[in-house]
Design an enzyme around this catalytic site. Structure first.
Site, PDB file in Angstrom:
ATOM      1  N   GLN A  94       0.820  -1.215   0.000  1.00  9.75           N
ATOM      2  CA  GLN A  94       0.000   0.000   0.000  1.00  9.75           C
ATOM      3  C   GLN A  94       0.853   1.264   0.000  1.00  9.75           C
ATOM      4  O   GLN A  94       0.717   2.121  -0.881  1.00  9.75           O
ATOM      5  CB  GLN A  94      -0.912   0.025   1.233  1.00  9.75           C
ATOM      6  CG  GLN A  94      -2.003  -1.016   1.242  1.00  9.75           C
ATOM      7  CD  GLN A  94      -2.924  -0.820   2.431  1.00  9.75           C
ATOM      8  OE1 GLN A  94      -3.804   0.032   2.422  1.00  9.75           O
ATOM      9  NE2 GLN A  94      -2.722  -1.596   3.479  1.00  9.75           N
ATOM     10  N   VAL A  95       1.732   1.399   0.988  1.00 13.79           N
ATOM     11  CA  VAL A  95       2.549   2.604   1.104  1.00 13.79           C
ATOM     12  C   VAL A  95       3.621   2.630   0.018  1.00 13.79           C
ATOM     13  O   VAL A  95       3.891   3.678  -0.583  1.00 13.79           O
ATOM     14  CB  VAL A  95       3.187   2.703   2.497  1.00 13.79           C
ATOM     15  CG1 VAL A  95       4.103   3.918   2.600  1.00 13.79           C
ATOM     16  CG2 VAL A  95       2.094   2.792   3.568  1.00 13.79           C
ATOM     17  N   ALA A 118       6.773  -5.203   5.530  1.00 16.69           N
ATOM     18  CA  ALA A 118       6.495  -5.640   6.897  1.00 16.69           C
ATOM     19  C   ALA A 118       5.583  -6.857   6.866  1.00 16.69           C
ATOM     20  O   ALA A 118       4.913  -7.131   5.864  1.00 16.69           O
ATOM     21  CB  ALA A 118       5.832  -4.522   7.703  1.00 16.69           C
ATOM     22  N   TYR A 119       5.573  -7.569   7.975  1.00 16.16           N
ATOM     23  CA  TYR A 119       4.580  -8.622   8.209  1.00 16.16           C
ATOM     24  C   TYR A 119       3.395  -7.920   8.857  1.00 16.16           C
ATOM     25  O   TYR A 119       3.486  -7.470   9.998  1.00 16.16           O
ATOM     26  CB  TYR A 119       5.153  -9.692   9.133  1.00 16.16           C
ATOM     27  CG  TYR A 119       4.289 -10.929   9.274  1.00 16.16           C
ATOM     28  CD1 TYR A 119       3.052 -10.872   9.917  1.00 16.16           C
ATOM     29  CD2 TYR A 119       4.703 -12.147   8.773  1.00 16.16           C
ATOM     30  CE1 TYR A 119       2.256 -11.999  10.047  1.00 16.16           C
ATOM     31  CE2 TYR A 119       3.918 -13.294   8.907  1.00 16.16           C
ATOM     32  CZ  TYR A 119       2.707 -13.206   9.535  1.00 16.16           C
ATOM     33  OH  TYR A 119       1.920 -14.324   9.669  1.00 16.16           O
ATOM     34  N   TYR A 132       2.367  -8.689  16.780  1.00 17.15           N
ATOM     35  CA  TYR A 132       2.681  -7.701  15.745  1.00 17.15           C
ATOM     36  C   TYR A 132       3.267  -6.436  16.357  1.00 17.15           C
ATOM     37  O   TYR A 132       4.325  -5.949  15.933  1.00 17.15           O
ATOM     38  CB  TYR A 132       1.420  -7.367  14.948  1.00 17.15           C
ATOM     39  CG  TYR A 132       1.582  -6.193  14.012  1.00 17.15           C
ATOM     40  CD1 TYR A 132       2.306  -6.309  12.830  1.00 17.15           C
ATOM     41  CD2 TYR A 132       0.999  -4.955  14.310  1.00 17.15           C
ATOM     42  CE1 TYR A 132       2.463  -5.229  11.981  1.00 17.15           C
ATOM     43  CE2 TYR A 132       1.144  -3.876  13.458  1.00 17.15           C
ATOM     44  CZ  TYR A 132       1.881  -4.014  12.301  1.00 17.15           C
ATOM     45  OH  TYR A 132       2.035  -2.944  11.461  1.00 17.15           O
ATOM     46  N   LYS A 139       7.119  -4.906  15.931  1.00 20.87           N
ATOM     47  CA  LYS A 139       7.406  -3.572  15.407  1.00 20.87           C
ATOM     48  C   LYS A 139       8.225  -2.755  16.403  1.00 20.87           C
ATOM     49  O   LYS A 139       9.108  -1.981  16.025  1.00 20.87           O
ATOM     50  CB  LYS A 139       6.105  -2.847  15.056  1.00 20.87           C
ATOM     51  CG  LYS A 139       5.311  -3.495  13.930  1.00 20.87           C
ATOM     52  CD  LYS A 139       6.065  -3.471  12.598  1.00 20.87           C
ATOM     53  CE  LYS A 139       6.064  -2.101  11.963  1.00 20.87           C
ATOM     54  NZ  LYS A 139       6.685  -2.132  10.604  1.00 20.87           N
ATOM     55  N   TRP A 196      -3.857   2.750  11.335  1.00 23.43           N
ATOM     56  CA  TRP A 196      -5.074   2.425  10.581  1.00 23.43           C
ATOM     57  C   TRP A 196      -4.898   2.714   9.076  1.00 23.43           C
ATOM     58  O   TRP A 196      -5.701   3.428   8.462  1.00 23.43           O
ATOM     59  CB  TRP A 196      -6.255   3.211  11.145  1.00 23.43           C
ATOM     60  CG  TRP A 196      -6.642   2.859  12.539  1.00 23.43           C
ATOM     61  CD1 TRP A 196      -5.888   2.217  13.490  1.00 23.43           C
ATOM     62  CD2 TRP A 196      -7.890   3.145  13.178  1.00 23.43           C
ATOM     63  NE1 TRP A 196      -6.580   2.079  14.662  1.00 23.43           N
ATOM     64  CE2 TRP A 196      -7.819   2.647  14.514  1.00 23.43           C
ATOM     65  CE3 TRP A 196      -9.058   3.788  12.774  1.00 23.43           C
ATOM     66  CZ2 TRP A 196      -8.868   2.752  15.407  1.00 23.43           C
ATOM     67  CZ3 TRP A 196     -10.099   3.899  13.670  1.00 23.43           C
ATOM     68  CH2 TRP A 196     -10.024   3.386  14.971  1.00 23.43           C
TER      69      TRP A 196
END
Length: 302
Positions: A17-18, A65-66, A130, A134, A155
């Site tokens: 996405q990013v 990332a996971y 998670y 992080k 989010w």
């Protein structure tokens, strides 16, 4: 006069996405190396070192990332390697090659028990694997040193990949009533917003290469970077349906967290203060609802 050499920018997770949003916005900033998982798999730490050594980037933006929060509960080893160990390796390689590392983290490093918005100096206390992974990644980056930015966001959604927006649009086309959690609060943040703000930060890099690394080293640290404002998941869903072009607008049924049990616990309060990043880089986070409207009118653009 020597010919100007554009900096190499390595973007990991470039098909996420990013990452997808960043690629379109970084055009012209430097020579982009888009590293999808088949080129750079963060679960392979030796490969991470090898790719950075070969590419020799001036900037590394780690979007990989996971992110399967619930699955991470039963897949903790892989989650920790990708989210906890690999960022540290990236930071070590960035320091060795003289690169800036930009890394994204999450509101899930906090337990959500604070009444107001979290600031960067608040003590993390993740509720799930998670979030713990992080946080481990953040600490590994800080320990490696060099020039680095950890940008905590929350989010994240967009018109690409798997996220709350796309889930609501799918359910909205199928159901008349949709139960959604109403007692968790945070700032829905469009991937495009994250990309825009990141680019605004990177554009402040001094032209001289020697000055740039020192400039970023002095500003290294953890920053919160979300859209402005806050809502609940139920409020987010209602805003989505108000913008969506559905034949029939579904009714959002507010429910408590306990009515929607998940393998991973979520923080009730995910609000993050953006004051530090605003002051340090003179950037302003746009309102989450305005950005939702931008996203949904972007017709498939990230």
């Amino acid at each position: 006069m020597a010919e100007r050499v554009d900096p190499v920018v390595l973007v990991t997770g470039s098909n996420g996405q990013v990452g997808t949003a960043l690629l379109s916005r970084l055009t012209g900033f430097g020579r982009l190396v888009a590293a999808e998982r088949n080129l750079l798999d963060l679960s392979d730490l030796a490969q991470v070192r090898r790719v950075v050594s070969q590419v020799k980037p001036a900037v590394i933006v780690n979007c990989a990332a996971y992110t399967a929060v619930d699955k991470a509960e039963s897949d903790s080893e892989l989650t920790m390697r990708i989210n906890g160990e690999a960022p540290g390796v990236l930071a070590e390689e960035a320091r060795r090659t003289g690169a800036l590392l930009v890394h994204y983290s999450t509101d899930y490093v906090f337990d959500g028990s604070k009444d107001g918005a979290y600031v960067e100096s608040d003590t993390p206390n993740p509720l799930n694997v998670y979030g713990a992974s992080k946080l481990a990644g953040e600490r590994a980056i800080a320990q490696a040193g060099g020039a680095w930015l950890v940008l905590r966001t929350s989010w994240v959604y967009g018109l690409y990949g798997k996220n709350f927006l796309l889930t609501m649009l799918r359910l909205g086309a199928q159901k008349k009533e949709i139960p959604v959690v109403a007692d968790q609060f945070g700032a829905p943040t469009w991937a495009g917003t994250i990309a825009d703000l990141t680019v605004q930060m990177l554009q402040q890099t001094p032209v001289a290469e020697k000055e740039a690394l020192s400039w970023w080293t002095q500003r290294s640290g953890v920053y919160h970077m979300t859209a402005a404002g806050a809502t609940s998941w139920a409020g987010f869903a209602e805003a989505i349906f108000a913008q969506a072009e559905l034949d029939v607008t579904p009714t959002v049924m507010p429910i408590p967290t306990e009515a929607y049990p998940t393998p991973a616990r979520r923080p009730r309060n995910s609000r993050l203060s953006n004051e530090k990043v605003a002051q340090a880089f003179n950037i302003q986070s746009p309102d989450w609802l305005v950005e939702l409207q931008r996203c949904m009118s972007s017709h498939g653009q990230s």
